[in-house]
Design an enzyme around this catalytic site. Sequence first.
Site, PDB file in Angstrom:
ATOM      1  CG  ASN A 146     -28.502 -28.011 -18.503  1.00 53.89           C
ATOM      2  OD1 ASN A 146     -27.795 -27.383 -18.651  1.00 53.89           O
ATOM      3  ND2 ASN A 146     -30.039 -27.796 -18.553  1.00 53.89           N
TER       4      ASN A 146
ATOM      5  CE1 TYR B  54     -29.931 -32.358  -8.689  1.00 54.23           C
ATOM      6  CE2 TYR B  54     -29.122 -30.079  -8.160  1.00 54.23           C
ATOM      7  CZ  TYR B  54     -30.326 -30.925  -8.465  1.00 54.23           C
ATOM      8  OH  TYR B  54     -31.514 -30.350  -8.499  1.00 54.23           O
ATOM      9  NE  ARG B  55     -30.994 -32.382 -12.472  1.00 49.40           N
ATOM     10  CZ  ARG B  55     -30.722 -33.673 -12.078  1.00 49.40           C
ATOM     11  NH1 ARG B  55     -29.654 -34.100 -12.871  1.00 49.40           N
ATOM     12  NH2 ARG B  55     -31.424 -34.384 -11.607  1.00 49.40           N
ATOM     13  CD  GLN B  56     -21.818 -28.244 -11.373  1.00 45.32           C
ATOM     14  OE1 GLN B  56     -22.661 -27.150 -11.043  1.00 45.32           O
ATOM     15  NE2 GLN B  56     -20.650 -28.176 -11.019  1.00 45.32           N
TER      16      GLN B  56
END
Length: 292
Positions: free
Chosen positions: A132, A169-171
């Site tokens: 994540n 961002y979050r990946q």
Amino acid sequence: MSLTTGFEHIVRENEPLAAHTSLKLGGVAQYFAEPTTRDELIALVKRCAEDQVPVRLLGGGSNLLVRSEGVQGCVIHLSAPEFCQISVDGNSLTAGGGAKLSHFIATAAREGFSGPEQLVGIPGTVGGALHNNTGYHGVDFGGWVRSATVLTRDGQIATRDSDSLSFSYRQSSLTELAILEGRFEFETEPANSLTKRMQKLWIVRRAAQPDADENSAYMFRDHGGESASKLISDAGLAGESVGPVHVSDRDPNFFVAESGATSEQVLELMKKVRQQVADRLEIELQDAIQVW
Ligand SMILES: Cc1cc2nc3c(=O)[nH]c(=O)nc-3n(C[C@H](O)[C@H](O)[C@H](O)COP(=O)(O)OP(=O)(O)OC[C@H]3O[C@@H](n4cnc5c(N)ncnc54)[C@H](O)[C@@H]3O)c2cc1C
């Protein structure tokens, strides 16, 4: 032949997944596997591929909502010690994908490695944080990675070095079936100052957000530089609820599921929040949580 044949010691059928997620909701996994070695994991993944059984990886379950009907196929949990080791060599730290993020953060602070202390209080595992690119206030997990060892869907082990990894961002580009291990490097700082900072940040976080033990989850992605918490608050949705599921008063980007809640009520509240943020602010919120 059932998937369990030959794997009786590591595969269970109809395992309730609620106990494995921070929201404590959802149905069962058709098959639930806790391999104890890499060889067992590889053999199981190859069998799933041959039998066309879908496979999913479960980390700490802190970013998952499992539907009441549960999950078909095999859910793999890297909980065995083989997958949870953390070791230190110079200013490099190597951690298994199943290691708890809290253990990773505490080890880094103790060794005088700066950065991870900023993520104190975030639940989950090292594998989930890599998948994540978990982060907080501009500090992202992917920033310290030097290489990662993964298992592909056809059962091959591969090592990815930092040149072939990307984080945003979050990946992350770590989309293979299983992240088995990561190697990280850090700047250094005296351990006692890191520990003090970590303790202060932990107190601040506990006051500002619900804890994973409160049957909570972090729901939406930030949008265009604006935090999802602020957007939900600006839309007047703090304290909104569907049955026993409510938007947290402490941080509106968290939902809290009280006793008797169902996964469908969480989905309904997500829909309501998305709809009202769109109507009032003309912004389409994207989910941070994954729905199984
Ligand atoms: C109280 C609370 C506070 C939180 N605060 C933050 C925060 O500040 N910032 C933030 O970014 N997030 C936050 N989160 C969300 C969550 O904790 C993180 O996203 C966490 O990193 C998820 O890790 P996990 O191991 O629980 O993953 P899971 O929820 O189990 O899985 C998430 C995804 O990662 C995949 N995955 C997990 N392990 C592996 C593996 N070994 N190999 C391959 N894929 C894997 C799963 O298949 C799934 O797709 C918070 C959640 C809670 C409940």
